[in-house]
Motif scaffolding. Structure first.
Motif, PDB file in Angstrom:
ATOM      1  N   VAL A  49       7.322  -8.620  -3.628  1.00 30.09           N
ATOM      2  CA  VAL A  49       8.188 -10.053  -3.336  1.00 30.09           C
ATOM      3  C   VAL A  49      10.124  -9.941  -3.703  1.00 30.09           C
ATOM      4  CG1 VAL A  49       9.326 -12.662  -2.961  1.00 30.09           C
ATOM      5  CG2 VAL A  49       7.268 -11.307  -2.366  1.00 30.09           C
ATOM      6  N   ASP A  50       9.973  -9.845  -5.438  1.00 25.57           N
ATOM      7  CA  ASP A  50      10.938  -9.245  -6.206  1.00 25.57           C
ATOM      8  C   ASP A  50      11.565  -8.336  -6.367  1.00 25.57           C
ATOM      9  OD1 ASP A  50       9.995 -11.649  -8.179  1.00 25.57           O
ATOM     10  OD2 ASP A  50       9.354 -10.857  -9.947  1.00 25.57           O
ATOM     11  N   ILE A  51      11.185  -7.211  -5.763  1.00 30.09           N
ATOM     12  CA  ILE A  51      11.665  -6.053  -5.521  1.00 30.09           C
ATOM     13  C   ILE A  51      11.905  -5.841  -3.907  1.00 30.09           C
ATOM     14  CG2 ILE A  51      11.224  -3.567  -4.583  1.00 30.09           C
ATOM     15  CD1 ILE A  51       9.357  -3.490  -6.627  1.00 30.09           C
ATOM     16  N   VAL A  52      11.593  -6.771  -2.995  1.00 32.51           N
ATOM     17  CA  VAL A  52      12.488  -6.587  -1.587  1.00 32.51           C
ATOM     18  C   VAL A  52      13.990  -7.728  -1.480  1.00 32.51           C
ATOM     19  CG1 VAL A  52      12.089  -7.748   0.550  1.00 32.51           C
ATOM     20  CG2 VAL A  52      10.984  -6.377  -0.104  1.00 32.51           C
ATOM     21  N   VAL A  53      13.610  -8.602  -2.502  1.00 29.55           N
ATOM     22  CA  VAL A  53      14.639  -9.554  -2.421  1.00 29.55           C
ATOM     23  C   VAL A  53      16.005  -8.956  -3.205  1.00 29.55           C
ATOM     24  CG1 VAL A  53      15.523 -11.811  -3.198  1.00 29.55           C
ATOM     25  CG2 VAL A  53      13.647 -11.917  -1.766  1.00 29.55           C
ATOM     26  N   GLN A  54      15.162  -8.442  -4.652  1.00 26.71           N
ATOM     27  CA  GLN A  54      16.213  -7.474  -5.158  1.00 26.71           C
ATOM     28  C   GLN A  54      17.118  -6.881  -4.408  1.00 26.71           C
ATOM     29  OE1 GLN A  54      14.413  -7.297  -8.773  1.00 26.71           O
ATOM     30  NE2 GLN A  54      14.363  -9.983  -9.747  1.00 26.71           N
ATOM     31  N   ALA A 101       0.773  -1.476  -0.505  1.00 25.62           N
ATOM     32  CA  ALA A 101       0.348   0.373  -0.506  1.00 25.62           C
ATOM     33  C   ALA A 101       1.032   1.479   0.122  1.00 25.62           C
ATOM     34  CB  ALA A 101      -0.602   0.561   1.293  1.00 25.62           C
ATOM     35  N   ARG A 102       2.063   0.898   0.621  1.00 24.81           N
ATOM     36  CA  ARG A 102       3.222   2.101   0.582  1.00 24.81           C
ATOM     37  C   ARG A 102       3.484   2.528  -0.759  1.00 24.81           C
ATOM     38  NH1 ARG A 102       5.898   2.348   6.422  1.00 24.81           N
ATOM     39  NH2 ARG A 102       6.054   4.457   5.694  1.00 24.81           N
ATOM     40  N   LEU A 103       3.868   1.046  -0.868  1.00 25.28           N
ATOM     41  CA  LEU A 103       4.499   1.691  -2.385  1.00 25.28           C
ATOM     42  C   LEU A 103       3.922   2.141  -3.286  1.00 25.28           C
ATOM     43  CD1 LEU A 103       7.350   0.840  -3.732  1.00 25.28           C
ATOM     44  CD2 LEU A 103       6.429  -1.478  -4.315  1.00 25.28           C
ATOM     45  N   LYS A 104       2.533   1.756  -3.532  1.00 23.46           N
ATOM     46  CA  LYS A 104       1.274   2.176  -4.473  1.00 23.46           C
ATOM     47  C   LYS A 104       1.492   3.676  -3.904  1.00 23.46           C
ATOM     48  CE  LYS A 104      -1.560  -1.578  -5.389  1.00 23.46           C
ATOM     49  NZ  LYS A 104      -3.249  -2.645  -4.609  1.00 23.46           N
ATOM     50  N   CYS A 105       0.873   4.036  -3.263  1.00 20.34           N
ATOM     51  CA  CYS A 105       0.703   5.763  -2.707  1.00 20.34           C
ATOM     52  C   CYS A 105       2.625   6.863  -3.207  1.00 20.34           C
ATOM     53  CB  CYS A 105       0.901   5.409  -1.300  1.00 20.34           C
ATOM     54  SG  CYS A 105      -0.824   5.210  -0.844  1.00 20.34           S
ATOM     55  N   SER A 106       3.049   5.674  -3.836  1.00 21.30           N
ATOM     56  CA  SER A 106       4.688   6.566  -3.240  1.00 21.30           C
ATOM     57  C   SER A 106       5.041   6.545  -4.976  1.00 21.30           C
ATOM     58  CB  SER A 106       5.854   5.960  -2.673  1.00 21.30           C
ATOM     59  OG  SER A 106       5.375   5.848  -0.956  1.00 21.30           O
ATOM     60  N   THR A 107       4.396   5.615  -5.991  1.00 25.42           N
ATOM     61  CA  THR A 107       5.163   5.650  -6.780  1.00 25.42           C
ATOM     62  C   THR A 107       4.705   6.404  -8.410  1.00 25.42           C
ATOM     63  OG1 THR A 107       3.370   3.953  -7.588  1.00 25.42           O
ATOM     64  CG2 THR A 107       5.211   2.953  -7.378  1.00 25.42           C
ATOM     65  N   LEU A 108       4.968   6.799  -8.701  1.00 25.63           N
ATOM     66  CA  LEU A 108       4.995   7.873 -10.000  1.00 25.63           C
ATOM     67  C   LEU A 108       3.622   6.973 -10.897  1.00 25.63           C
ATOM     68  CD1 LEU A 108       8.048   9.068 -10.633  1.00 25.63           C
ATOM     69  CD2 LEU A 108       6.567  10.524  -9.374  1.00 25.63           C
ATOM     70  N   LEU A 109       3.354   6.438 -11.413  1.00 30.84           N
ATOM     71  CA  LEU A 109       3.056   5.012 -11.847  1.00 30.84           C
ATOM     72  C   LEU A 109       2.435   4.585 -11.394  1.00 30.84           C
ATOM     73  CD1 LEU A 109       5.229   5.196 -15.856  1.00 30.84           C
ATOM     74  CD2 LEU A 109       3.271   7.122 -14.771  1.00 30.84           C
ATOM     75  N   PRO A 110       1.004   4.208 -11.950  1.00 34.46           N
ATOM     76  CA  PRO A 110       0.722   3.695 -11.138  1.00 34.46           C
ATOM     77  C   PRO A 110       0.984   1.582 -11.212  1.00 34.46           C
ATOM     78  CG  PRO A 110      -1.440   4.138 -12.483  1.00 34.46           C
ATOM     79  CD  PRO A 110      -0.005   4.502 -12.908  1.00 34.46           C
ATOM     80  N   LEU A 111       0.714   1.310 -10.237  1.00 32.27           N
ATOM     81  CA  LEU A 111       1.188  -0.424 -10.385  1.00 32.27           C
ATOM     82  C   LEU A 111       0.258  -0.943 -11.421  1.00 32.27           C
ATOM     83  CD1 LEU A 111       3.028  -1.054  -7.267  1.00 32.27           C
ATOM     84  CD2 LEU A 111       4.419  -0.385  -8.661  1.00 32.27           C
ATOM     85  N   ARG A 112       0.487  -2.128 -11.908  1.00 29.88           N
ATOM     86  CA  ARG A 112       0.005  -2.685 -12.616  1.00 29.88           C
ATOM     87  C   ARG A 112       0.367  -4.014 -12.773  1.00 29.88           C
ATOM     88  NH1 ARG A 112      -1.175   0.557 -17.513  1.00 29.88           N
ATOM     89  NH2 ARG A 112       1.164   1.306 -16.916  1.00 29.88           N
ATOM     90  N   GLU A 113      -0.440  -4.968 -12.280  1.00 29.77           N
ATOM     91  CA  GLU A 113      -0.627  -6.883 -12.460  1.00 29.77           C
ATOM     92  C   GLU A 113      -0.241  -6.787 -14.299  1.00 29.77           C
ATOM     93  OE1 GLU A 113      -2.647  -9.464 -10.160  1.00 29.77           O
ATOM     94  OE2 GLU A 113      -3.056  -8.460  -8.639  1.00 29.77           O
ATOM     95  N   GLU A 114       0.872  -7.955 -13.947  1.00 29.13           N
ATOM     96  CA  GLU A 114       0.992  -8.104 -15.528  1.00 29.13           C
ATOM     97  C   GLU A 114       0.390  -9.500 -16.050  1.00 29.13           C
ATOM     98  OE1 GLU A 114       5.377  -6.978 -15.756  1.00 29.13           O
ATOM     99  OE2 GLU A 114       5.070  -5.152 -15.056  1.00 29.13           O
ATOM    100  N   PRO A 115       0.643 -10.032 -17.038  1.00 26.54           N
ATOM    101  CA  PRO A 115       0.147 -11.682 -17.196  1.00 26.54           C
ATOM    102  C   PRO A 115       1.179 -12.115 -16.725  1.00 26.54           C
ATOM    103  CG  PRO A 115       0.217 -10.033 -19.169  1.00 26.54           C
ATOM    104  CD  PRO A 115       0.225  -9.133 -18.610  1.00 26.54           C
ATOM    105  N   GLY A 116       0.506 -13.333 -15.748  1.00 25.93           N
ATOM    106  CA  GLY A 116       1.454 -14.408 -14.793  1.00 25.93           C
ATOM    107  C   GLY A 116       2.221 -13.571 -14.299  1.00 25.93           C
ATOM    108  N   VAL A 117       2.115 -12.231 -13.288  1.00 20.89           N
ATOM    109  CA  VAL A 117       3.268 -11.715 -12.440  1.00 20.89           C
ATOM    110  C   VAL A 117       2.175 -10.478 -11.470  1.00 20.89           C
ATOM    111  CG1 VAL A 117       5.234 -10.122 -11.888  1.00 20.89           C
ATOM    112  CG2 VAL A 117       5.182 -11.560 -13.783  1.00 20.89           C
TER     113      VAL A 117
END
Length: 154
Positions: free
Chosen positions: A75-80, A52-68
């Motif tokens: 999780v990808d962001i946190v681990v990477q 929720a905090r990440l969604k509020c801080s992004t310039l472009l809205p986060l969207r689900e991609e096919p298969g992700v």
């Protein structure tokens, strides 16, 4: 002068846990984030509404991609990034940023949020969100031998 010195996350006040500690003598009250060794596996537990905090801080809205899903993307962001709070420090918390670094990639990453449950795997890390037990009556069970998280309910 510079910015104020960041603080380490404080423990729970003794007045809140004294009665519980009297009954459960071996109970440990962990900080947030908590790092636990479960046999040879490192478990990191972080209780925060990161997505929720990440969604509020992004310039472009986060969207689900096919298969992700957004959860898998988080999780990808946190681990990477090897950091539990992928936001600018000023936007994230008043505690020491060093508490949020992942020195090594954990075997298990529990991102405890109130949104829907999920499980995933990223670079050898089993990640899951147990969801809100109060809202759904569901929880997650982690099987150490199999390295899997499984949803359970009443």
């Amino acid at each position: 002068l510079g910015p104020p010195t960041p603080l380490q996350p404080p423990p729970l006040p003794e007045v809140l846990i004294a009665d519980i500690r009297a009954v459960l003598t071996h109970c440990q009250f962990a900080s947030n984030p908590a790092r636990i060794m479960l046999g040879s596996q490192q478990v990191v537990l972080y209780r925060e509404e990161i997505l929720a905090r990440l969604k509020c801080s992004t310039l472009l809205p986060l969207r689900e991609e096919p298969g992700v899903t957004l959860s898998e993307h988080l999780v990808d962001i946190v681990v990477q990034q090897a950091h539990l709070c992928p936001l600018p420090f000023a936007d994230s918390t008043s505690f020491a940023p060093s508490a949020f670094f992942l020195e090594r990639t954990p075997d298990v990453l529990i991102l405890a949020e109130s949104r829907a449950q999920f499980t995933g795997n990223q670079a050898g890390t089993v990640a899951f969100n147990p969801g809100s037990f109060a809202a759904t009556g569901r929880w997650m069970v982690y099987h150490t031998r199999e390295g899997k998280a499984q949803s359970s309910s009443l």
